[in-house]
Structure formats: C-alpha cells, structure tokens
Design an enzyme around this catalytic site. Structure first.
Site, PDB file in Angstrom:
ATOM      1  CB  THR A   1     -20.980   6.822 -41.922  1.00  0.00           C
ATOM      2  OG1 THR A   1     -21.705   5.822 -42.614  1.00  0.00           O
ATOM      3  CG2 THR A   1     -21.862   7.428 -40.849  1.00  0.00           C
TER       4      THR A   1
ATOM      5  CB  SER B   1     -16.300   2.262 -47.990  1.00  0.00           C
ATOM      6  OG  SER B   1     -17.037   1.400 -47.171  1.00  0.00           O
TER       7      SER B   1
ATOM      8  CB  THR C   1     -17.217   1.306 -40.983  1.00  0.00           C
ATOM      9  OG1 THR C   1     -18.611   1.290 -41.288  1.00  0.00           O
ATOM     10  CG2 THR C   1     -16.876   2.487 -40.116  1.00  0.00           C
ATOM     11  CG  ASP C   2     -20.449  -0.634 -44.969  1.00  0.00           C
ATOM     12  OD1 ASP C   2     -20.590  -0.850 -43.744  1.00  0.00           O
ATOM     13  OD2 ASP C   2     -21.326  -0.102 -45.669  1.00  0.00           O
TER      14      ASP C   2
ATOM     15  CD  GLN D   1     -16.982 -21.565 -43.635  1.00  0.00           C
ATOM     16  OE1 GLN D   1     -17.892 -21.725 -42.836  1.00  0.00           O
ATOM     17  NE2 GLN D   1     -16.967 -22.137 -44.823  1.00  0.00           N
TER      18      GLN D   1
HETATM   19  N1  ASP Z   1     -21.841   2.733 -46.008  1.00  0.00           N
HETATM   20  C1  ASP Z   1     -20.852   3.455 -45.260  1.00  0.00           C
HETATM   21  C2  ASP Z   1     -19.506   3.223 -45.938  1.00  0.00           C
HETATM   22  O1  ASP Z   1     -18.895   2.200 -45.724  1.00  0.00           O
HETATM   23  C3  ASP Z   1     -20.839   2.982 -43.851  1.00  0.00           C
HETATM   24  C4  ASP Z   1     -19.842   3.653 -42.951  1.00  0.00           C
HETATM   25  O2  ASP Z   1     -19.059   4.504 -43.306  1.00  0.00           O
HETATM   26  O3  ASP Z   1     -19.838   3.307 -41.765  1.00  0.00           O
HETATM   27  O4  ASP Z   1     -19.078   4.045 -46.689  1.00  0.00           O
END
Ligand code: ASP
Length: 360
Positions: free
Chosen positions: A30, A75, A106-107, A295
């Site tokens: 993102t 990602s 972030t994912d 978990q």
């Molecule tokens: N879908 C994006 C990724 O992980 C989300 C992000 O960057 O926050 O590439």
C-alpha cells in the site's frame, strides 16, 4: 516482562551525515500504491514517485539509494522465492551500506521479515521493514512518518556501530523485533503487535531505544552471510473442536509434507482421542517435524502442564514456546531448507536462533 526505556539523552546516537548510507528496497504494498483511474482500485506505482512524495528523504543528510523489485507486488502474492531474492539483494549490497529499509505490504510483512531474520547469519546492521495503511500519495498517509523514521533507525549508530543490528518492523511509533511480530489490526495505523517481547524502540519527539532488549553483536562470530534456501513443504494445522480424523489424516498423508505447525489451544493443549494422537505419532515416526504453537496471542506453550500436552510431548511434538505462527512457519522453512540432520533440525527448533522465542 519488565523493561527499561532509556532516555535518548542518556545515550548519544549519531547520524554521521553523508558518511552514512541506507539502501531502501521497495517491494510493493500500500505504501507505494495509487488509485488506478480506470478501475478505481489501488495498484502499485513506480518508486520514483515515492521519492517525489517524500522530499524530506533528500534533506535527511544521509546517502540514500533505492532498489525497486521487478515486478513490485501486493504482499499477498509474496512467495519464499522473493524472500530469497530479497536476502540475496541485501547480501550483495551488505558492505556498501550501513543499514537497509525494506518497504513491504503489511499483510504478509511479519512472514517476510521473520523469514529474512532466519536467513541472515551474524547480522551486524539494521534491516528495517515498514509500509503503511494509507498510500503515501494520500494526505492522511502514515507512510511518510514510517519511512522517515525507519530510515533514521537504519542509519543510527553509536560509537561507530549500528544501534539495532537486527531485522525489525517499524510501524506507527514502535520498532519491533521482526520475528516477534504479528499484524493484528486491518484498520488502525498501529497495525502490528509484538505480544511476547517488548518494543526495541519507541518514537515520539525522540527515538527511545530499549537497549536491554536489543540483540548484542558477538564480535567473535564469523562474518555475515546469508542462507538463501527455504523449504516450502510445510503446513499450518489450526485445531478447532470438531476437527475430524479424515481431515487430519488427509493432510498428514500428503507425501511432500516435511513440517507441521500445530496451532493448539491455550498452553499447548490438544485432544487426547486415540485417532488424533495416532495420526500425529505416525507422521512423526515417518520423519515429519511437528511444532506446537499456541493459538493465544500472549503466553507460551508448556507441554508439562496438562495430560493433553504431556501426551504430545511423549510422541515427539516439539515445544514452540512463545513463538508466533509467522515465525514458526518461516523457521521451519529455514531449518528444513538447510542440510541439517534430524537432530540438528530438532535442536534448532528447541532453541531460539534469532531471538524469536523465550529460551528457558
Ligand atoms: N494488500 C497490501 C499488501 O500487503 C496491504 C498493505 O500494504 O497494507 O501488499
């Protein structure tokens, strides 16, 4: 866990100007996205535009170079091949830079950063992962602060040595050890947590480094190297009440599976049905490595606490203690990807090798 945060004025940190250099590796996510006018959805754009969006980087007083992945990716599409590529880029440039910043979605950032932490051997420079929840081109972006502070931490030295010689994730004011981190919030700027280990630094007006928890470099270790070889023949089995013998049997019968991360309940407990224990025992006797991970987000596996845990221990399930699932998966990929004997694999999984779990 008690932690002591030292004030910055107790320690002198040093950004020694143009003598210090940082390589920013842009993989996608993102942070570097903009709206595609045709589809209205977010799509990756060229890193040149990130530099335009953050002119502050040029004023920073340290030499910054950039490397852009080709292609740049969301990602969710990342694979172990790209983790190896990333590790190889760092290896190739290791001696030319004082630190590295990796811009990543972030994912799956916690997986990539954990994998990179295991592949790096005898690291003595910072590798700081960051990204953002809002694209850097958008007014309310969190990407600018994340990127600028990540670059500052990557460059920060004390007495000529990097303050944080670790693979880390910097996000929304917190610097975490990468292999202790999970993405826990899809909406908030503060998207990551390190439930079982304190932050390595907190950024406010100043950056407060949490020195007692930062890894110390052993001057007598061999020089830096990268083990860019991972084995993907692993699976995560998350227990739930109602999991059937057929489901477990089908997964464990897959002939290519070499490692299982078993996500158990609470302090490492699982059902004691005969079929459940027999299926696991059969897989372990065939050579499959089974690592017990809880978990729960906070706390640790303790297989001596209840009969249900003791039974797992008896058949050879390995105690993953307070390791995250992200670190467990990538550590398994790492140890299975080396030319280790079964004894060496078990030994590596039983102990922390990059600070990823608490050694007792
Ligand atoms: N879908 C994006 C990724 O992980 C989300 C992000 O960057 O926050 O590439």
């Amino acid at each position: 866990m008690k932690r002591k945060v030292l004030k910055t004025d107790e320690r002198r940190t040093d950004l020694s100007g143009m003598d210090t250099s940082v390589l920013i590796i842009y993989t996608g996510g993102t942070i570097g996205m903009k709206t595609n006018p045709e589809t209205g959805s977010l799509a990756p754009f060229n890193f040149e535009q990130i530099e335009q969006e953050v002119p502050e980087l040029k004023k920073f007083g340290i030499k910054i170079d950039t490397f852009t992945f080709d292609p740049i990716i969301d990602s969710s599409n990342v694979k172990p091949e790209q983790w190896c590529e990333l590790a190889s880029i760092i290896k190739k440039n290791y001696h030319a830079y004082d630190g590295f910043v990796v811009l990543h979605g972030t994912d799956t950032m916690a997986y990539t950063a954990s994998a990179v932490s295991f592949m790096m051997q005898n690291l003595d420079k910072p590798i700081i992962f960051t990204g953002s929840q809002i694209p850097i081109g958008v007014l309310r972006t969190d990407g600018k602060e994340n990127l600028i502070t990540a670059a500052e931490i990557a460059a920060a030295k004390e007495n000529g040595k990097s303050i944080v010689p670790e693979v880390c994730i910097y996000f929304e004011n917190n610097l975490f050890r990468a292999n202790r981190t999970s993405k826990y919030n899809a909406d908030h700027f503060s998207a990551f947590r390190s439930y079982n280990y304190p932050p390595l630094a907190e950024a406010g007006i100043d950056i407060h480094y949490n020195y007692p928890y930062i890894r110390k470099v052993d001057a007598f270790l061999p020089s830096f190297d990268v083990a860019a070889s991972l084995c993907s023949d692993v699976v995560v089995i998350k227990l739930f009440p109602g999991i059937t013998e057929q489901t477990l049997h089908t997964i464990l019968s897959l002939s290519h599976i070499k490692g299982v991360v078993l996500e158990t309940y609470g302090s490492g407990n699982a059902p004691m049905y005969d079929w459940f224990i027999n299926e696991l025992k059969e897989a372990i006797d065939k050579g499959v490595i089974v690592l017990n991970v809880t978990q729960c987000s906070v706390g640790t596996v303790n297989m001596d606490l209840y009969d249900t845990g003791k039974e797992l221990s008896r058949i050879g399930v390995i105690n993953g203690r307070d390791i995250t699932t992200e670190a467990a998966v990538t550590k398994l990929m790492y140890v299975l990807g080396q030319n280790f004997t079964r004894v060496q694999i078990i030994n590596h999984l039983t102990h922390a090798i990059r600070g990823e779990m608490t050694d007792f």
